[in-house]
Design a protein around this motif. Structure first.
Motif, PDB file in Angstrom:
ATOM      1  N   PHE A   1       0.826  -1.229   0.000  1.00  0.00           N
ATOM      2  CA  PHE A   1       0.000   0.000   0.000  1.00  0.00           C
ATOM      3  C   PHE A   1       0.845   1.258   0.000  1.00  0.00           C
ATOM      4  N   ARG A   2       1.906   1.271   0.855  1.00  0.00           N
ATOM      5  CA  ARG A   2       2.594   2.550   1.095  1.00  0.00           C
ATOM      6  C   ARG A   2       4.016   2.593   0.547  1.00  0.00           C
TER       7      ARG A   2
ATOM      8  N   THR B   1       4.802  -5.497   7.520  1.00  0.00           N
ATOM      9  CA  THR B   1       3.811  -4.440   7.727  1.00  0.00           C
ATOM     10  C   THR B   1       4.520  -3.170   8.182  1.00  0.00           C
ATOM     11  N   SER B   2       3.982  -2.029   7.742  1.00  0.00           N
ATOM     12  CA  SER B   2       4.667  -0.750   7.989  1.00  0.00           C
ATOM     13  C   SER B   2       4.353  -0.190   9.372  1.00  0.00           C
TER      14      SER B   2
HETATM   15  N1  APR Z   1       9.503  -8.448   2.195  1.00  0.00           N
HETATM   16  C1  APR Z   1       9.215  -7.977   3.438  1.00  0.00           C
HETATM   17  N2  APR Z   1       8.645  -6.775   3.673  1.00  0.00           N
HETATM   18  C2  APR Z   1       8.337  -6.032   2.597  1.00  0.00           C
HETATM   19  C3  APR Z   1       8.599  -6.454   1.275  1.00  0.00           C
HETATM   20  C4  APR Z   1       9.193  -7.722   1.101  1.00  0.00           C
HETATM   21  N3  APR Z   1       9.482  -8.208  -0.118  1.00  0.00           N
HETATM   22  N4  APR Z   1       8.191  -5.475   0.427  1.00  0.00           N
HETATM   23  C5  APR Z   1       7.696  -4.490   1.198  1.00  0.00           C
HETATM   24  N5  APR Z   1       7.788  -4.816   2.500  1.00  0.00           N
HETATM   25  C6  APR Z   1       7.363  -4.036   3.675  1.00  0.00           C
HETATM   26  C7  APR Z   1       7.501  -2.545   3.507  1.00  0.00           C
HETATM   27  O1  APR Z   1       8.795  -2.126   3.912  1.00  0.00           O
HETATM   28  C8  APR Z   1       6.413  -2.027   4.461  1.00  0.00           C
HETATM   29  O2  APR Z   1       6.940  -1.853   5.772  1.00  0.00           O
HETATM   30  O3  APR Z   1       5.983  -4.287   3.864  1.00  0.00           O
HETATM   31  C9  APR Z   1       5.382  -3.142   4.478  1.00  0.00           C
HETATM   32  C10 APR Z   1       4.115  -2.809   3.724  1.00  0.00           C
HETATM   33  O4  APR Z   1       3.499  -1.735   4.377  1.00  0.00           O
HETATM   34  P1  APR Z   1       2.094  -1.202   3.837  1.00  0.00           P
HETATM   35  O5  APR Z   1       2.169  -1.013   2.375  1.00  0.00           O
HETATM   36  O6  APR Z   1       1.707  -0.045   4.724  1.00  0.00           O
HETATM   37  O7  APR Z   1       1.097  -2.428   4.081  1.00  0.00           O
HETATM   38  P2  APR Z   1       0.442  -2.878   5.462  1.00  0.00           P
HETATM   39  O8  APR Z   1       1.344  -2.550   6.609  1.00  0.00           O
HETATM   40  O9  APR Z   1       0.016  -4.284   5.308  1.00  0.00           O
HETATM   41  O10 APR Z   1      -0.868  -1.937   5.529  1.00  0.00           O
HETATM   42  C11 APR Z   1      -1.750  -2.163   6.605  1.00  0.00           C
HETATM   43  O11 APR Z   1      -3.294  -0.583   5.602  1.00  0.00           O
HETATM   44  O12 APR Z   1      -4.280   0.208   3.698  1.00  0.00           O
HETATM   45  C12 APR Z   1      -4.484  -0.576   4.811  1.00  0.00           C
HETATM   46  O13 APR Z   1      -6.001  -2.342   4.975  1.00  0.00           O
HETATM   47  C13 APR Z   1      -4.770  -1.992   4.406  1.00  0.00           C
HETATM   48  O14 APR Z   1      -4.132  -4.030   5.531  1.00  0.00           O
HETATM   49  C14 APR Z   1      -3.641  -2.795   5.019  1.00  0.00           C
HETATM   50  C15 APR Z   1      -3.161  -1.892   6.142  1.00  0.00           C
END
Ligand code: APR
Length: 240
Positions: free
Chosen positions: A26-27, A181-182
């Motif tokens: 997402f981010r 997750t971020s």
């Molecule tokens: N391996 C491990 N981590 C990764 C990889 C990878 N290949 N690629 C990206 N990441 C990490 C990023 O560094 C980031 O910290 O995954 C994280 C993704 O963060 P977000 O895009 O914010 O996704 P998430 O944390 O799941 O978002 C939480 O926000 O929009 C809502 O409902 C949606 O469930 C989602 C929630």
């Protein structure tokens, strides 16, 4: 601090664990919220204002998830192995709405943000498996009403699913691991503090340090597809 062997493990996953299966996060710079405003597609207000726009957003993600190239990656498979081979309980809580954990074999699983491959009928509350596109006049197979179906995911401003069960597990777990997750979105971003309060050891496995990195006892950084299998291998070897 509890000894994490062979205690209860709670794992939280986010979009990063599915990134190496080809699904966008997402981010990140190439993430979903870089091209579409969440206020337009992921809130109850957005659905009331323009249901066709919301259906189209999730229809595109649903068909993307069902493409043959999208498969569980080694990180998903490693977590399913951990659930099978760990002598204690492993609860997997995912923020993700894809079905890659199930397809990898995980069973003790909570989708706190719901599931892309399910719809819910606003007329009869039935939750129905749904693989095709959702349209404005889609028929509910349970009650026969038309135009009353919504994707069974949790939008911003709505309460995630199974929170009582999650908090109970966090309070009594010995090890809490956050993967991909971020740490931007609550309540999931607060789980590490709940686990710490219950005396758990806490570990973050992520591509890069998350917003909540200072709350974790330890962190390992790199692609989940490499990091998670190595961590599971090490944990099972220690428990053997
Ligand atoms: N391996 C491990 N981590 C990764 C990889 C990878 N290949 N690629 C990206 N990441 C990490 C990023 O560094 C980031 O910290 O995954 C994280 C993704 O963060 P977000 O895009 O914010 O996704 P998430 O944390 O799941 O978002 C939480 O926000 O929009 C809502 O409902 C949606 O469930 C989602 C929630």
């Amino acid at each position: 601090m509890h000894d994490p062997q062979p205690g209860k493990i709670v794992i939280l996953t986010g979009a990063g664990i599915s990134r190496e299966s080809g699904l966008a996060t997402f981010r990140d710079p190439d993430g979903i919220w870089a091209t579409v405003r969440l206020e337009e597609v992921a809130t109850p207000e957005a659905f009331r204002a323009n249901p066709a726009r919301v259906h189209a957003f999730y229809n595109a993600r649903r068909s993307g998830l069902l493409e043959a190239a999208v498969q569980p990656n080694p990180a998903h498979l490693a977590l399913a192995r951990l659930e099978r081979d760990w002598p204690g309980e492993v609860l997997l809580v995912t923020q993700n709405i894809d079905d890659l954990h199930e397809r990898a074999g995980s069973k003790n699983l909570i989708h706190m943000h719901g599931e892309l491959l399910k719809t819910r009928c606003l007329a009869c509350e039935a939750v129905i498996a749904w693989q095709g596109d959702l349209e404005l006049d889609s028929l509910c197979p349970a009650c026969g009403e038309r135009g009353r179906l919504r994707v069974n995911v949790v939008w911003f401003g709505e309460m995630p699913f199974e929170m009582e069960r999650i908090y109970a597990a966090l309070a009594e777990c010995d090890l809490f691991v956050s993967i991909g997750t971020s740490g931007n979105v609550y309540p999931a971003a607060g789980f590490v503090a709940e686990a710490r309060a219950g005396g758990a050891h806490t570990l973050e496995l992520n591509l890069e340090p998350s917003e909540g990195r200072r709350l974790f006892d330890a962190g390992r950084y790199g692609p989940a597809g490499e990091l998670v299998p190595a961590w599971v291998e090490e944990l099972l070897a220690d428990a053997a």
